[in-house]
Enzyme design. Structure first.
Site, PDB file in Angstrom:
ATOM      1  N   THR A 136      -4.535  -2.874   4.438  1.00 21.85           N
ATOM      2  CA  THR A 136      -4.799  -2.807   6.484  1.00 21.85           C
ATOM      3  C   THR A 136      -5.013  -3.729   7.177  1.00 21.85           C
ATOM      4  OG1 THR A 136      -4.144  -0.545   6.088  1.00 21.85           O
ATOM      5  CG2 THR A 136      -4.179  -0.893   8.433  1.00 21.85           C
TER       6      THR A 136
ATOM      7  N   GLN B 246       4.571  -2.482   0.197  1.00 20.60           N
ATOM      8  CA  GLN B 246       4.117  -1.692   0.210  1.00 20.60           C
ATOM      9  C   GLN B 246       4.756  -0.281   1.133  1.00 20.60           C
ATOM     10  OE1 GLN B 246       0.327   0.539   0.612  1.00 20.60           O
ATOM     11  NE2 GLN B 246      -0.089   0.282  -1.286  1.00 20.60           N
TER      12      GLN B 246
ATOM     13  N   ARG C 231       1.643   3.439  -6.796  1.00 14.86           N
ATOM     14  CA  ARG C 231       0.120   3.435  -6.388  1.00 14.86           C
ATOM     15  C   ARG C 231      -0.518   4.573  -6.077  1.00 14.86           C
ATOM     16  NH1 ARG C 231      -4.319   0.575  -3.235  1.00 14.86           N
ATOM     17  NH2 ARG C 231      -5.497  -0.125  -4.173  1.00 14.86           N
TER      18      ARG C 231
ATOM     19  N   HIS D  10       2.515   3.560  -1.766  1.00 18.66           N
ATOM     20  CA  HIS D  10       1.495   3.802  -1.831  1.00 18.66           C
ATOM     21  C   HIS D  10       1.624   5.468  -2.072  1.00 18.66           C
ATOM     22  CE1 HIS D  10      -2.298   4.308  -0.849  1.00 18.66           C
ATOM     23  NE2 HIS D  10      -2.244   3.328   0.094  1.00 18.66           N
TER      24      HIS D  10
ATOM     25  N   TYR E 211      -2.965  10.099   1.319  1.00 19.59           N
ATOM     26  CA  TYR E 211      -1.978  10.394   1.965  1.00 19.59           C
ATOM     27  C   TYR E 211      -0.184  10.878   1.418  1.00 19.59           C
ATOM     28  CZ  TYR E 211      -4.913   6.628   3.891  1.00 19.59           C
ATOM     29  OH  TYR E 211      -5.322   5.517   4.508  1.00 19.59           O
TER      30      TYR E 211
END
Length: 665
Positions: A328, A403, A523, A470, A475
């Site tokens: 990021t 992503q 991922r 992701h 997350y």
């Protein structure tokens, strides 16, 4: 004292709920003329010094350091308050929650700075080893006096009382060894019916305070021995109670402690020389974030050939096995990449990167984001803007995956890109178990799955060669995977396989959107933003149960994210997480974690020590544990990193430093 004003610093004041009914004042000093490269959390011990510490904080922010000052007044007026309202345990709990929020917000390395009681809180909290903490500064912070009714004049005199506040200030200044003011004492002393000002001590209160301080001191030093970050003790020149005995005790408890004296300062008043305080804090920060600066940090680069061999990923031909890891960068205002982002990716591919995985791109769901200037796949103009990126990457001979990202319960209410959107998570809690909303309904889950599919279709329209999901780091998808955040009793919760359901549904939907041939990377990670020791799988068997539904749903590449790619994944075997993933699934695997840098994670300290030689990373490829190797921070600092390694020129590498993240070079 007036706080200096400057156009280079933005100052905001908020209040945070603390333990019980306590409300804590938090001032944030944010540099506006350059990007902050570190955050200092400064705790001061009482309201009287707030304005002075604001001056220190402003000066630090002008130098590019984000500073948060936390007024500990909510926990009591002083260590000696008869109310006993200074509770070390409550203070530590409140600070730990603040550090959790900073870690979730990806603010980068954090240094704790504590004055007076704030120093005790900072030291005790540091012993809990919070994520992202890289350093500790203690300023004039020890139990100053041993409460003893029979021998301590302070207690006897304040119990007797004073005729007026001027007399109280004069006499108490001599007793405690620092200037006291009538206005300040008016907040701490009580005025009796006869007009005298007293602190209503009695033997029971003194004994209770003594017991409390003894417990606090025991806890503080026990936690100090667990502290693993560099530490600095600043003591004032005229400190009457921070004597050599106490300093020696600190040094015994903190082996990485440096001790400095601030000349011209009085006991508990270091801020009378704000220039010296700022100077010491900046020097300390520079020291702890200094990386290794010699070409030997990569070890022998003569055997890196396997990293630069071509590799076939499905139908894609990659020019090398070097992957640019997703990072990021907060460089897409309005959610759309500009020409600088085009050049940023193209430069790395031109220098030998075979595959780029884009920075995380928010899927089109209102609650997907929390960080500013992050790309959004559904933002107006985003597809065309990403087409410019993919065209340049292809022109330079590289390949690129998009992503796709949803932050889930890591989101903070009121944050961009949709401030009014709620925070969503599997069970309505965040990574620390705090209530942040309501559990997602099955209808809402279906909407999120559809958002991933829509984003994947847009990515292919934008010219990406494939997609990465992701599903790590705590997350949204990982929150479903982890038992610590998934408390559901429906088909999305329960055992490990059931907790993989959302990941499998998203994978299947994305596979349908991009077609059968395009690479689809998944991922995942064991660790979370707020807990580097967390695990989803305790052993290889559980890892197999976790990944089987993902592979069956259509993942064609697996990307296990680790802090150090060369470390064993499970007890009893030297095999890495990448190696176990390759062994159990047979799919191509990307290894990632601290390649070419000296610290294991972006929020941790850069130690002055050799990095793991690249030969260890090459071994992952030649032994069959990994097919590709992702490089992150090293490529932030030097776009030519891959070429310099390939050509045997490590001495020319620009070594990673945290402040390089403010650039998009």
């Amino acid at each position: 004292m007036n706080t200096p004003t400057t156009t280079d610093v933005r100052i905001t004041t908020t209040r945070r709920p603390g333990a019980g009914d306590v409300s804590l004042a938090l001032d944030t000093f944010e540099p506006t003329h350059l990007r902050a490269t570190a955050t200092m959390v400064l705790l001061h011990g009482g309201g009287q010094s707030r304005a002075q510490w604001r001056e220190v904080a402003t000066s630090l922010a002008e130098k590019g350091v984000r500073v948060l000052t936390l007024d500990q007044r909510g926990h009591g007026e002083s260590d000696w308050s008869p109310s006993g309202s200074y509770d070390l345990t409550d203070s530590v709990a409140d600070l730990a929650l603040l550090l959790d929020d900073l870690a979730a917000d990806l603010v980068g390395p954090v240094v704790l700075v504590g004055h007076s009681h704030g120093g005790k809180v900072a030291l005790t909290t540091a012993g809990r080893r919070p994520a992202g903490l890289v350093g500790l500064v203690i300023i004039d912070a020890v139990p100053d006096m041993v409460p003893d009714w029979e021998s301590n004049a302070f207690f006897r005199r304040t119990a007797d009382g004073f005729a007026d506040l001027e007399e109280a200030a004069r006499e108490m200044s001599g007793l405690v060894g620092r200037p006291m003011t009538p206005a300040g004492l008016a907040r701490g002393l009580n005025q009796e019916a006869d007009g005298r000002w007293t602190w209503p001590w009695d033997t029971a209160i003194v004994d209770a305070v003594a017991d409390g301080l003894e417990r606090d001191t025991e806890l503080m030093y026990a936690q100090a021995r667990r502290t693993q970050v560099p530490s600095l003790l600043l003591r004032t020149e005229e400190s009457r109670f921070l004597d050599d005995r106490n300093v020696t005790a600190f040094c015994d408890a903190l082996p990485q402690l440096d001790v400095r004296t601030l000349p011209g300062t009085q006991h508990h008043r270091p801020w009378v020389r704000p220039d010296l305080v700022v100077e010491h804090l900046l020097a300390f920060l520079d020291l702890i974030r200094r990386p290794a600066a010699t070409a030997t940090a990569l070890g022998d680069v003569g055997a890196v050939g396997p990293l630069f061999e071509p590799f076939r990923l499905g139908e894609l031909e990659l020019g090398s096995r070097i992957v640019m890891a997703p990072m990021t960068r907060n460089a897409c205002p309005g959610g759309v990449p500009g020409a600088d982002v085009v050049d940023y990716y193209a430069r790395r591919v031109a220098a030998g990167v075979g595959l780029v995985i884009s920075e995380g791109i928010y899927v089109p769901h209102a609650s997907a984001g929390t960080y500013p200037d992050v790309p959004e796949m559904a933002a107006p103009g985003a597809v065309a803007a990403w087409r410019a990126v993919t065209d340049r990457v292809h022109a330079e001979g590289g390949r690129i995956l998009a992503q796709l990202w949803h932050v889930g319960g890591v989101r903070r209410a009121g944050r961009p890109p949709v401030p009014e959107a709620p925070v969503v998570s599997p069970s309505g809690i965040d990574l620390r178990g705090r209530r942040v909303g309501e559990p997602l309904t099955t209808v809402e889950i279906d909407e999120i799955v559809a958002a991933y599919a829509a984003a994947a279709a847009s990515a292919m329209e934008a010219g990406f060669d494939g997609v990465e999901i992701h599903a790590g780091h705590g997350y949204l998808i990982d929150e479903f995977q982890w038992s610590g955040t998934n408390l559901r009793q429906d088909r999305f919760g329960g055992d490990l396989r059931a907790r993989s359901t959302l990941g499998a549904l998203v994978t299947a939907a994305v596979r349908d959107a991009i077609g059968p041939a395009a690479p689809l990377s998944y991922r995942f990670s064991q660790w979370k933003l707020t807990d580097y020791e967390a695990t989803n799988a305790a052993d290889p068997d559980e890892l197999a149960v976790w990944l089987e539904p993902i592979v069956a749903a259509g993942a064609s590449v697996l990307h296990p994210s680790t802090r150090r790619c060369w470390t064993p994944a499970f007890a009893g075997s030297e095999r890495t997480l990448a190696g176990w993933t390759r062994h159990l699934t047979g799919l191509p695997v990307i290894a990632v974690g601290s390649v070419g840098v000296t610290a294991p994670f972006r929020s941790e300290r850069e130690v002055v020590a050799p990095a793991v030689p690249l030969s260890r990373v090459v071994d992952l490829v030649t032994s069959g544990e990994a097919d590709l190797v992702a490089v992150g921070r090293a490529l932030i600092s030097d776009a030519q990193w891959a070429a310099k390694v390939r050509d045997g020129r490590p001495e020319a590498i620009r070594w990673y430093r945290k402040e390089h993240e403010a650039e998009l070079g």
